[in-house]
Design an enzyme around this catalytic site. Sequence first.
Site, PDB file in Angstrom:
ATOM      1  N   GLN A 123       0.816  -1.211   0.000  1.00 40.94           N
ATOM      2  CA  GLN A 123       0.000   0.000   0.000  1.00 40.94           C
ATOM      3  C   GLN A 123       0.858   1.273   0.000  1.00 40.94           C
ATOM      4  O   GLN A 123       0.462   2.286  -0.568  1.00 40.94           O
ATOM      5  CB  GLN A 123      -0.912  -0.039   1.237  1.00 40.94           C
ATOM      6  CG  GLN A 123      -2.183   0.764   1.098  1.00 40.94           C
ATOM      7  CD  GLN A 123      -3.296   0.039   0.351  1.00 40.94           C
ATOM      8  OE1 GLN A 123      -3.562  -1.106   0.632  1.00 40.94           O
ATOM      9  NE2 GLN A 123      -3.937   0.710  -0.582  1.00 40.94           N
ATOM     10  N   LYS A 167       1.749   1.802  -3.700  1.00 41.94           N
ATOM     11  CA  LYS A 167       0.518   2.004  -4.470  1.00 41.94           C
ATOM     12  C   LYS A 167      -0.027   3.411  -4.224  1.00 41.94           C
ATOM     13  O   LYS A 167      -0.355   4.140  -5.150  1.00 41.94           O
ATOM     14  CB  LYS A 167      -0.511   0.954  -4.029  1.00 41.94           C
ATOM     15  CG  LYS A 167      -1.785   0.956  -4.821  1.00 41.94           C
ATOM     16  CD  LYS A 167      -2.907   0.171  -4.144  1.00 41.94           C
ATOM     17  CE  LYS A 167      -2.533  -1.263  -3.832  1.00 41.94           C
ATOM     18  NZ  LYS A 167      -3.726  -2.055  -3.410  1.00 41.94           N
ATOM     19  N   LYS A 192      -2.703  -1.045   6.652  1.00 43.03           N
ATOM     20  CA  LYS A 192      -3.678  -2.112   6.354  1.00 43.03           C
ATOM     21  C   LYS A 192      -4.120  -2.725   7.662  1.00 43.03           C
ATOM     22  O   LYS A 192      -3.385  -2.685   8.659  1.00 43.03           O
ATOM     23  CB  LYS A 192      -3.024  -3.202   5.495  1.00 43.03           C
ATOM     24  CG  LYS A 192      -4.020  -4.070   4.753  1.00 43.03           C
ATOM     25  CD  LYS A 192      -4.446  -3.425   3.448  1.00 43.03           C
ATOM     26  CE  LYS A 192      -5.568  -4.174   2.786  1.00 43.03           C
ATOM     27  NZ  LYS A 192      -5.825  -3.649   1.429  1.00 43.03           N
ATOM     28  N   GLY A 203     -12.477  -0.692   2.823  1.00 46.53           N
ATOM     29  CA  GLY A 203     -12.781  -2.110   2.652  1.00 46.53           C
ATOM     30  C   GLY A 203     -11.671  -2.881   1.970  1.00 46.53           C
ATOM     31  O   GLY A 203     -10.719  -2.319   1.439  1.00 46.53           O
ATOM     32  N   ASP A 204     -11.794  -4.177   2.020  1.00 49.37           N
ATOM     33  CA  ASP A 204     -10.951  -5.117   1.270  1.00 49.37           C
ATOM     34  C   ASP A 204     -11.767  -6.415   1.260  1.00 49.37           C
ATOM     35  O   ASP A 204     -13.000  -6.371   1.409  1.00 49.37           O
ATOM     36  CB  ASP A 204      -9.576  -5.283   1.937  1.00 49.37           C
ATOM     37  CG  ASP A 204      -8.552  -6.003   1.052  1.00 49.37           C
ATOM     38  OD1 ASP A 204      -7.936  -5.358   0.183  1.00 49.37           O
ATOM     39  OD2 ASP A 204      -8.371  -7.231   1.203  1.00 49.37           O
ATOM     40  N   THR A 240     -12.061   0.136  -8.141  1.00 50.06           N
ATOM     41  CA  THR A 240     -10.908  -0.758  -8.303  1.00 50.06           C
ATOM     42  C   THR A 240     -11.021  -1.527  -9.623  1.00 50.06           C
ATOM     43  O   THR A 240     -10.050  -1.629 -10.385  1.00 50.06           O
ATOM     44  CB  THR A 240     -10.787  -1.719  -7.107  1.00 50.06           C
ATOM     45  OG1 THR A 240     -10.895  -0.967  -5.902  1.00 50.06           O
ATOM     46  CG2 THR A 240      -9.464  -2.461  -7.142  1.00 50.06           C
ATOM     47  N   ASN A 242     -16.156  -7.465  -5.185  1.00 46.10           N
ATOM     48  CA  ASN A 242     -16.217  -6.063  -5.605  1.00 46.10           C
ATOM     49  C   ASN A 242     -15.323  -5.766  -6.801  1.00 46.10           C
ATOM     50  O   ASN A 242     -15.762  -5.165  -7.785  1.00 46.10           O
ATOM     51  CB  ASN A 242     -15.835  -5.173  -4.414  1.00 46.10           C
ATOM     52  CG  ASN A 242     -15.726  -3.729  -4.807  1.00 46.10           C
ATOM     53  OD1 ASN A 242     -14.636  -3.212  -5.047  1.00 46.10           O
ATOM     54  ND2 ASN A 242     -16.859  -3.060  -4.930  1.00 46.10           N
ATOM     55  N   SER A 253     -10.672   6.423  -2.940  1.00 46.17           N
ATOM     56  CA  SER A 253     -10.776   6.680  -1.500  1.00 46.17           C
ATOM     57  C   SER A 253     -10.140   8.031  -1.173  1.00 46.17           C
ATOM     58  O   SER A 253     -10.661   8.795  -0.356  1.00 46.17           O
ATOM     59  CB  SER A 253     -10.047   5.591  -0.709  1.00 46.17           C
ATOM     60  OG  SER A 253     -10.843   4.445  -0.562  1.00 46.17           O
TER      61      SER A 253
HETATM   62  P1  NDP Z   1     -14.513  -9.376  -2.007  1.00 45.84           P
HETATM   63  O1  NDP Z   1     -14.604  -9.884  -0.632  1.00 45.84           O
HETATM   64  O2  NDP Z   1     -15.562  -8.466  -2.527  1.00 45.84           O
HETATM   65  O3  NDP Z   1     -14.362 -10.575  -3.048  1.00 45.84           O
HETATM   66  C1  NDP Z   1     -13.332 -11.483  -2.970  1.00 45.84           C
HETATM   67  C2  NDP Z   1     -13.483 -12.518  -4.055  1.00 45.84           C
HETATM   68  O4  NDP Z   1     -12.313 -13.329  -4.093  1.00 45.84           O
HETATM   69  C3  NDP Z   1     -14.648 -13.473  -3.793  1.00 45.84           C
HETATM   70  O5  NDP Z   1     -15.147 -13.947  -5.005  1.00 45.84           O
HETATM   71  C4  NDP Z   1     -13.959 -14.578  -3.002  1.00 45.84           C
HETATM   72  O6  NDP Z   1     -14.635 -15.825  -3.045  1.00 45.84           O
HETATM   73  C5  NDP Z   1     -12.626 -14.677  -3.701  1.00 45.84           C
HETATM   74  N1  NDP Z   1     -11.620 -15.171  -2.752  1.00 45.84           N
HETATM   75  C6  NDP Z   1     -11.297 -14.634  -1.555  1.00 45.84           C
HETATM   76  N2  NDP Z   1     -10.346 -15.369  -0.934  1.00 45.84           N
HETATM   77  C7  NDP Z   1     -10.106 -16.394  -1.745  1.00 45.84           C
HETATM   78  C8  NDP Z   1      -9.233 -17.493  -1.666  1.00 45.84           C
HETATM   79  N3  NDP Z   1      -8.428 -17.683  -0.578  1.00 45.84           N
HETATM   80  N4  NDP Z   1      -9.216 -18.351  -2.722  1.00 45.84           N
HETATM   81  C9  NDP Z   1     -10.023 -18.128  -3.800  1.00 45.84           C
HETATM   82  N5  NDP Z   1     -10.860 -17.107  -3.924  1.00 45.84           N
HETATM   83  C10 NDP Z   1     -10.906 -16.258  -2.914  1.00 45.84           C
HETATM   84  O7  NDP Z   1     -13.082  -8.658  -2.089  1.00 45.84           O
HETATM   85  P2  NDP Z   1     -12.534  -7.609  -3.149  1.00 45.84           P
HETATM   86  O8  NDP Z   1     -13.120  -7.859  -4.483  1.00 45.84           O
HETATM   87  O9  NDP Z   1     -12.649  -6.270  -2.532  1.00 45.84           O
HETATM   88  O10 NDP Z   1     -10.974  -7.970  -3.168  1.00 45.84           O
HETATM   89  C11 NDP Z   1     -10.391  -8.862  -4.103  1.00 45.84           C
HETATM   90  C12 NDP Z   1      -8.915  -8.584  -4.207  1.00 45.84           C
HETATM   91  O11 NDP Z   1      -8.706  -7.236  -4.640  1.00 45.84           O
HETATM   92  C13 NDP Z   1      -8.120  -8.715  -2.905  1.00 45.84           C
HETATM   93  O12 NDP Z   1      -6.817  -9.164  -3.211  1.00 45.84           O
HETATM   94  C14 NDP Z   1      -8.031  -7.266  -2.415  1.00 45.84           C
HETATM   95  O13 NDP Z   1      -6.926  -7.078  -1.565  1.00 45.84           O
HETATM   96  C15 NDP Z   1      -7.838  -6.558  -3.732  1.00 45.84           C
HETATM   97  N6  NDP Z   1      -8.175  -5.130  -3.755  1.00 45.84           N
HETATM   98  C16 NDP Z   1      -9.386  -4.673  -3.357  1.00 45.84           C
HETATM   99  C17 NDP Z   1      -9.677  -3.335  -3.427  1.00 45.84           C
HETATM  100  C18 NDP Z   1     -11.011  -2.793  -3.089  1.00 45.84           C
HETATM  101  O14 NDP Z   1     -11.219  -1.600  -3.251  1.00 45.84           O
HETATM  102  N7  NDP Z   1     -11.975  -3.596  -2.647  1.00 45.84           N
HETATM  103  C19 NDP Z   1      -8.675  -2.352  -3.866  1.00 45.84           C
HETATM  104  C20 NDP Z   1      -7.435  -2.956  -4.338  1.00 45.84           C
HETATM  105  C21 NDP Z   1      -7.212  -4.282  -4.256  1.00 45.84           C
HETATM  106  P3  NDP Z   1     -15.476 -16.323  -1.767  1.00 45.84           P
HETATM  107  O15 NDP Z   1     -16.706 -15.486  -1.749  1.00 45.84           O
HETATM  108  O16 NDP Z   1     -15.725 -17.752  -2.016  1.00 45.84           O
HETATM  109  O17 NDP Z   1     -14.604 -16.089  -0.570  1.00 45.84           O
HETATM  110  O1  2IT Z   2      -5.835  -2.844  -1.459  1.00 47.84           O
HETATM  111  C1  2IT Z   2      -6.377  -1.728  -1.541  1.00 47.84           C
HETATM  112  O2  2IT Z   2      -5.839  -0.793  -2.143  1.00 47.84           O
HETATM  113  C2  2IT Z   2      -7.694  -1.549  -0.917  1.00 47.84           C
HETATM  114  N1  2IT Z   2      -8.247  -2.511  -0.366  1.00 47.84           N
HETATM  115  C3  2IT Z   2      -8.350  -0.199  -0.904  1.00 47.84           C
HETATM  116  C4  2IT Z   2      -7.794   0.662   0.175  1.00 47.84           C
HETATM  117  C5  2IT Z   2      -8.512   1.972   0.408  1.00 47.84           C
HETATM  118  O3  2IT Z   2      -8.111   2.635   1.363  1.00 47.84           O
HETATM  119  O4  2IT Z   2      -9.419   2.329  -0.338  1.00 47.84           O
END
Ligand code: NDP
Ligand code: 2IT
Length: 448
Positions: free
Chosen positions: A114, A117, A129, A168-169, A212, A243, A380
């Site tokens: 982070q 980034k 984080k 969130g994450d 994202t 997401n 954000s």
């Molecule tokens: P969500 O919780 O909305 O979705 C996560 C997705 O990934 C779900 O489909 C989930 O499946 C799957 N998943 C989670 N863990 C695992 C695992 N161990 N093996 C396989 N599939 C898995 O999270 P986000 O979409 O927010 O985040 C996804 C990725 O993006 C993460 O790496 C996060 O750090 C990154 N990210 C998110 C940001 C954001 O703004 N939200 C910003 C930048 C990066 P299931 O429902 O079965 O768990």
């Molecule tokens: O991994 C990431 O960059 C996030 N989950 C978003 C972080 C944020 O503060 O919006």
Amino acid sequence: MAIKSTYIQSVYDTVKKRNPGQLEFLQAAMEVLESLEPVIEKNPELRDAGILDRIVEPERQIIFRVPWMDDKGKVHVNRGFRIQFNSALGPYKGGLRFHPSVNISIIKFLGFEQIFKNSLTGLMMGGGKGGSDFDPKGKSDAEVMRFCQSFMSELFRHIGADTDVPAGDIGVGGREIGYMFGQWKKLTRLFNGVLTGKGLDFGGSLVRTEATGYGCVYFCNEMLKARKSSFDGKTVVISGSGNVAIYAHEKATQLGAKVVAMSDSNGYIYDKDGVNLQTIKRLKEVERKRIKEYVNEHKSAEYHEGCFDIWNVKCDIALPSATQNELDKKAAEVLVKNGCIAVAEGANMPCTPEAAEIFIKNKVSFGPGKAANAGGVATSGLEMSQNSQRLAWSFEEVDKKLHQIMVNIHTAASQAAEEYGTPGNLVNGANIAGFMKVARAMLAHGLI
Ligand code: NDP
Ligand code: 2IT
């Protein structure tokens, strides 16, 4: 790749000794340190000021107990984390992850990424984080609320709109942010921008939900433009269905691509006619169901148990958007063999270092997470600006700013890769461009 400089090797050895068994954190630290070898060679003052030695050590690490009661009256105890990694560029900023796999190594790797980034976004944000090993799956809304309230009852002491701003994450979306914001407000009597990803009715920003996924596609589009290509008419595979994955699908489709596969942690769906986004949004955002339900509604689709096999689906573009280390060397080799031309990381560190190396070696355009998924935290940052102004900007205005930030990140990473001798290598480029701004600020602040 391997570290050649004895100084950088010694920094890594210290990290390894201090953080035994923290595999994800060590992986993230190694990748950045490798990229920075030519930077330290060119700028010896950074070595003298101990910038690397300091940047790999979090400024503060907070671990706390989170007790809560389920609907049947049973007591549960989870562990809460907040890693305040680096504040050279602004308040600590980064998401909260609620997932049973969460541990100190995962939160530290995410906090470390982070830093760079957030620097790349060009906004004033440090790196942090947090999260918990709480599993929101299968819990009632009331249980999630009680957990979030208990989590915030300790976290509130450590955060603030000008000190540390979580978001969130994985496992933390609008519902969880709402409950945490409510508890923050009750405890502090402050209505301010302490969290981002808030609901639109109480200080959230338009486009943050989409940011994202949209940002990842905007970044990938820049990589495609650089090779005189585009999303139009391309076949895309996106892992995950949360997401990031959902809004990557939405934007890729708007740009003329067809998304044929998506997944969750149990398995993946393949729909030769294109995955229907409305069905996925309902199943995942509203009903919180498993992705295998999709095939009950779409006869053109197949469901396959096992999420990691999604990379066997032939595609032009892959957007890994689920979790860390979900795409390994073998999967990368299959993607290359199937003619994939671009991979942009929607998730944080989804490709193993060996997979990234395969892509770069085979001239597959590769966008590392710190650059490709920076659109979420960038928006954000825009939410924080709107909160400070007590104003809300239009969807078009925020989307335009997000798009420009993603274009700028691509330019900065490409230029740094070129300047430091590895043209086209956006892993090196993003690490170097992100690092330089933090390093300059740390130098200016003196030894703290
Ligand atoms: P969500 O919780 O909305 O979705 C996560 C997705 O990934 C779900 O489909 C989930 O499946 C799957 N998943 C989670 N863990 C695992 C695992 N161990 N093996 C396989 N599939 C898995 O999270 P986000 O979409 O927010 O985040 C996804 C990725 O993006 C993460 O790496 C996060 O750090 C990154 N990210 C998110 C940001 C954001 O703004 N939200 C910003 C930048 C990066 P299931 O429902 O079965 O768990
Ligand atoms: O991994 C990431 O960059 C996030 N989950 C978003 C972080 C944020 O503060 O919006």
